[in-house]
Design a protein around this motif. Structure first.
Motif, PDB file in Angstrom:
ATOM      1  N   UNK A  35      36.902  32.262  34.387  1.00 29.19           N
ATOM      2  CA  UNK A  35      37.570  33.553  34.268  1.00 29.19           C
ATOM      3  C   UNK A  35      37.454  34.370  35.553  1.00 29.19           C
ATOM      4  N   UNK A  36      36.319  34.261  36.242  1.00 25.54           N
ATOM      5  CA  UNK A  36      36.148  35.029  37.476  1.00 25.54           C
ATOM      6  C   UNK A  36      37.084  34.512  38.571  1.00 25.54           C
ATOM      7  N   UNK A  37      37.207  33.182  38.672  1.00 24.07           N
ATOM      8  CA  UNK A  37      38.091  32.609  39.693  1.00 24.07           C
ATOM      9  C   UNK A  37      39.539  32.988  39.419  1.00 24.07           C
ATOM     10  N   UNK A  38      39.989  32.778  38.172  1.00 22.51           N
ATOM     11  CA  UNK A  38      41.380  33.092  37.829  1.00 22.51           C
ATOM     12  C   UNK A  38      41.618  34.598  37.936  1.00 22.51           C
ATOM     13  N   UNK A  39      40.660  35.404  37.500  1.00 24.95           N
ATOM     14  CA  UNK A  39      40.814  36.852  37.588  1.00 24.95           C
ATOM     15  C   UNK A  39      40.905  37.336  39.023  1.00 24.95           C
ATOM     16  N   UNK A  40      40.129  36.723  39.922  1.00 27.84           N
ATOM     17  CA  UNK A  40      40.203  37.109  41.337  1.00 27.84           C
ATOM     18  C   UNK A  40      41.574  36.784  41.914  1.00 27.84           C
ATOM     19  N   UNK A  41      42.094  35.584  41.618  1.00 25.76           N
ATOM     20  CA  UNK A  41      43.419  35.210  42.100  1.00 25.76           C
ATOM     21  C   UNK A  41      44.488  36.144  41.520  1.00 25.76           C
ATOM     22  N   UNK A  42      44.300  36.527  40.237  1.00 24.46           N
ATOM     23  CA  UNK A  42      45.293  37.396  39.606  1.00 24.46           C
ATOM     24  C   UNK A  42      45.292  38.782  40.235  1.00 24.46           C
ATOM     25  N   UNK A  43      44.114  39.350  40.517  1.00 28.07           N
ATOM     26  CA  UNK A  43      44.066  40.696  41.082  1.00 28.07           C
ATOM     27  C   UNK A  43      44.584  40.695  42.521  1.00 28.07           C
ATOM     28  N   UNK A  44      44.397  39.571  43.228  1.00 29.61           N
ATOM     29  CA  UNK A  44      44.972  39.467  44.578  1.00 29.61           C
ATOM     30  C   UNK A  44      46.493  39.383  44.474  1.00 29.61           C
ATOM     31  N   UNK A  45      46.995  38.570  43.546  1.00 27.92           N
ATOM     32  CA  UNK A  45      48.446  38.460  43.359  1.00 27.92           C
ATOM     33  C   UNK A  45      49.046  39.791  42.930  1.00 27.92           C
ATOM     34  N   UNK A  46      48.290  40.576  42.180  1.00 27.22           N
ATOM     35  CA  UNK A  46      48.785  41.877  41.716  1.00 27.22           C
ATOM     36  C   UNK A  46      49.082  42.813  42.887  1.00 27.22           C
ATOM     37  N   UNK A  47      48.410  42.612  44.021  1.00 29.93           N
ATOM     38  CA  UNK A  47      48.636  43.484  45.178  1.00 29.93           C
ATOM     39  C   UNK A  47      50.013  43.252  45.820  1.00 29.93           C
ATOM     40  N   UNK A  48      50.665  42.134  45.479  1.00 31.74           N
ATOM     41  CA  UNK A  48      51.992  41.842  46.030  1.00 31.74           C
ATOM     42  C   UNK A  48      53.104  42.308  45.083  1.00 31.74           C
ATOM     43  N   UNK A  49      52.727  42.925  43.966  1.00 27.41           N
ATOM     44  CA  UNK A  49      53.716  43.473  43.029  1.00 27.41           C
ATOM     45  C   UNK A  49      53.564  44.986  43.001  1.00 27.41           C
ATOM     46  N   UNK A  50      54.330  45.595  42.098  1.00 24.23           N
ATOM     47  CA  UNK A  50      54.179  47.044  41.961  1.00 24.23           C
ATOM     48  C   UNK A  50      52.814  47.422  41.411  1.00 24.23           C
ATOM     49  N   UNK A  51      52.085  46.421  40.895  1.00 24.37           N
ATOM     50  CA  UNK A  51      50.710  46.631  40.469  1.00 24.37           C
ATOM     51  C   UNK A  51      50.572  47.098  39.041  1.00 24.37           C
ATOM     52  N   UNK A  52      49.483  46.685  38.425  1.00 22.18           N
ATOM     53  CA  UNK A  52      49.192  47.095  37.040  1.00 22.18           C
ATOM     54  C   UNK A  52      47.741  47.586  36.983  1.00 22.18           C
ATOM     55  N   UNK A  53      47.585  48.778  36.474  1.00 23.86           N
ATOM     56  CA  UNK A  53      46.234  49.325  36.324  1.00 23.86           C
ATOM     57  C   UNK A  53      45.415  48.459  35.361  1.00 23.86           C
ATOM     58  N   UNK A  54      46.080  47.927  34.326  1.00 24.63           N
ATOM     59  CA  UNK A  54      45.373  47.099  33.343  1.00 24.63           C
ATOM     60  C   UNK A  54      44.791  45.858  33.998  1.00 24.63           C
ATOM     61  N   UNK A  55      45.508  45.263  34.960  1.00 22.50           N
ATOM     62  CA  UNK A  55      44.996  44.069  35.643  1.00 22.50           C
ATOM     63  C   UNK A  55      43.695  44.376  36.373  1.00 22.50           C
ATOM     64  N   UNK A  56      43.670  45.501  37.071  1.00 23.05           N
ATOM     65  CA  UNK A  56      42.468  45.871  37.821  1.00 23.05           C
ATOM     66  C   UNK A  56      41.310  46.157  36.876  1.00 23.05           C
ATOM     67  N   UNK A  57      41.572  46.878  35.780  1.00 22.16           N
ATOM     68  CA  UNK A  57      40.504  47.208  34.822  1.00 22.16           C
ATOM     69  C   UNK A  57      39.963  45.938  34.166  1.00 22.16           C
ATOM     70  N   UNK A  58      40.850  45.023  33.787  1.00 22.59           N
ATOM     71  CA  UNK A  58      40.387  43.777  33.168  1.00 22.59           C
ATOM     72  C   UNK A  58      39.597  42.932  34.156  1.00 22.59           C
ATOM     73  N   UNK A  59      39.991  42.984  35.443  1.00 19.65           N
ATOM     74  CA  UNK A  59      39.220  42.239  36.454  1.00 19.65           C
ATOM     75  C   UNK A  59      37.791  42.777  36.551  1.00 19.65           C
ATOM     76  N   UNK A  60      37.624  44.098  36.487  1.00 20.49           N
ATOM     77  CA  UNK A  60      36.265  44.648  36.530  1.00 20.49           C
ATOM     78  C   UNK A  60      35.440  44.157  35.340  1.00 20.49           C
ATOM     79  N   UNK A  61      36.079  44.025  34.175  1.00 17.03           N
ATOM     80  CA  UNK A  61      35.364  43.517  32.997  1.00 17.03           C
ATOM     81  C   UNK A  61      34.996  42.042  33.177  1.00 17.03           C
TER      82      UNK A  61
END
Length: 399
Positions: free
Chosen positions: A71-97
């Motif tokens: 989950x940490x590996x996939x979550x890190x890749x997802x939060x990095x990919x999120x920076x190339x979109x308009x971004x989602x606050x939920x993605x960042x919050x879930x990554x912290x969890x």
């Protein structure tokens, strides 16, 4: 065989569902981590592209306990990919969890490394952005990086340390309770053995004399013999009853925390042999005492009692089994040892005999062993020899 996929924890399912629904709601309302206007690489992708990393992160929430590394590996890749979109606050919050869960539920090595690694990453990002942008606003990027990565890792490490400390304290408490129970069980067993020895040594002498003289009274048709036997039986029954009352009183007083009654000592050997002479007359036995102790220093109380009981039990065995003759009791003290020796005539004897169980020899052996002494008993030619060597100094007696 394919490995079984662990089922998600109930709480993880609730967290994943709630986080994903909140993320979808924010996306539908047009709430993004960056604006949708302006130009930049973020806007080369459609708005819906922000849903991909958000849904991936939400899916990882299902495995936050069972597969924290993945989950940490996939979550890190997802939060990095999120920076190339308009971004989602939920993605960042879930990554912290996910970062927090990786520290709390992951391997100990990961729990140790992640706070240090995320702390270094926060410092490096802060320095790099300051050097690149040369603006105080660059500090905000470092702060956000710390909030997203270092803060949840540090929180997870703190919680895990508290849990491990609590578990260690619980295990120590269980071990302490187990040891206390073992000590209590051993103490009860030792006390029961001590009571059994005391009861046997106090009563066996009198009951043996009663058995011998009652047998004689039944087998010899003589009024004088019967009257003499009945007198001895009465005397021993009264003395045995007194000994039993003394033991019961001692146990009651000790249980109530009162001072225990005085215990027999070697000064009572003469009286002990007098009773043995009275009981052994019908069997042709005589008893003599050779006391070679030095009276200068008193003996430890446990040694006095053990020596007295060994002599008492040896005299009881002589009344039961010894052939006619002289029973010699010798007590000496030298070189820090108290030596007790009882020699009885060994062989067949006429007349009544009392049965034996062997418990007396076991009890004498236990008394010597508990004090760190030595005990031997057995025939040597026409003599049954009992020998006991007990420590005569206070410091040599085990607690």
């Amino acid at each position: 065989m394919t490995p079984e996929i662990p089922r998600p924890h109930r709480d993880d399912v609730l967290i994943a569902a709630t986080s994903t629904l909140v993320g979808l709601l924010l996306w539908s309302l047009g709430v993004h981590s960056t604006g949708t206007g302006g130009t930049g690489y973020r806007h080369h992708l459609p708005v819906w592209a922000a849903l991909v990393p958000m849904l991936a992160t939400g899916g990882m929430e299902l495995l936050r306990r069972t597969a924290p590394n993945v989950t940490l590996v996939v979550g890190t890749l997802a939060v990095v990919a999120d920076q190339f979109t308009v971004g989602s606050i939920a993605t960042v919050v879930m990554f912290t969890d996910l970062m927090y869960a990786a520290v709390v539920y992951g391997k100990p090595s990961m729990a140790r490394r992640l706070p240090v690694t995320t702390g270094l990453i926060t410092v490096v990002v802060t320095i790099a952005t300051l050097a690149w942008l040369r603006s105080p606003q660059a500090l905000m990027i470092g702060v956000l990086t710390g909030i997203v990565s270092f803060a949840p890792a540090l929180t997870g490490a703190t919680l895990r340390n508290h849990r491990e400390a609590a578990e260690a304290a619980r295990l120590r408490a269980e071990q302490t309770a187990l040891l206390a129970e073992m000590d209590r069980t051993q103490a009860v067993a030792a006390e029961r053995a001590r009571m059994a020895r005391e009861l046997h040594d106090m009563v066996a002498n009198h009951l043996s004399a009663i058995a011998i003289h009652s047998t004689a009274a039944l087998s010899i048709d003589s009024p004088a013999t019967s009257r003499e036997a009945l007198g001895v039986i009465r005397e021993n029954s009264v003395q045995g009853l007194a000994e039993m009352r003394r033991l019961i009183g001692l146990l009651r007083e000790a249980g109530a925390g009162q001072e225990a009654a005085p215990v027999p000592s070697l000064d009572g050997l003469e009286a002990l042999l007098e009773r043995a002479r009275a009981n052994g007359t019908a069997s042709g036995l005589d008893f003599v005492l050779h006391d070679a102790r030095r009276r200068a220093a008193p003996l430890p109380a446990p040694v006095e009692l053990a020596a007295y009981r060994i002599v008492q039990e040896s005299l009881t065995n002589a009344l039961k089994h010894a052939a006619a003759g002289t029973v010699a009791v010798r007590v000496a003290r030298e070189d820090g040892l108290l030596t007790v020796a009882v020699d009885s005539p060994y062989g067949d004897r006429p007349g009544p005999r009392a049965p034996g169980s062997g418990a007396g020899l076991v009890g004498m052996h236990e008394r010597a062993d508990l004090l760190g002494g030595r005990f031997t008993a057995g025939p040597r030619g026409p003599v049954w020899q009992v020998r006991a060597e007990l420590p005569a100094e206070d410091g040599a007696v085990p607690e």
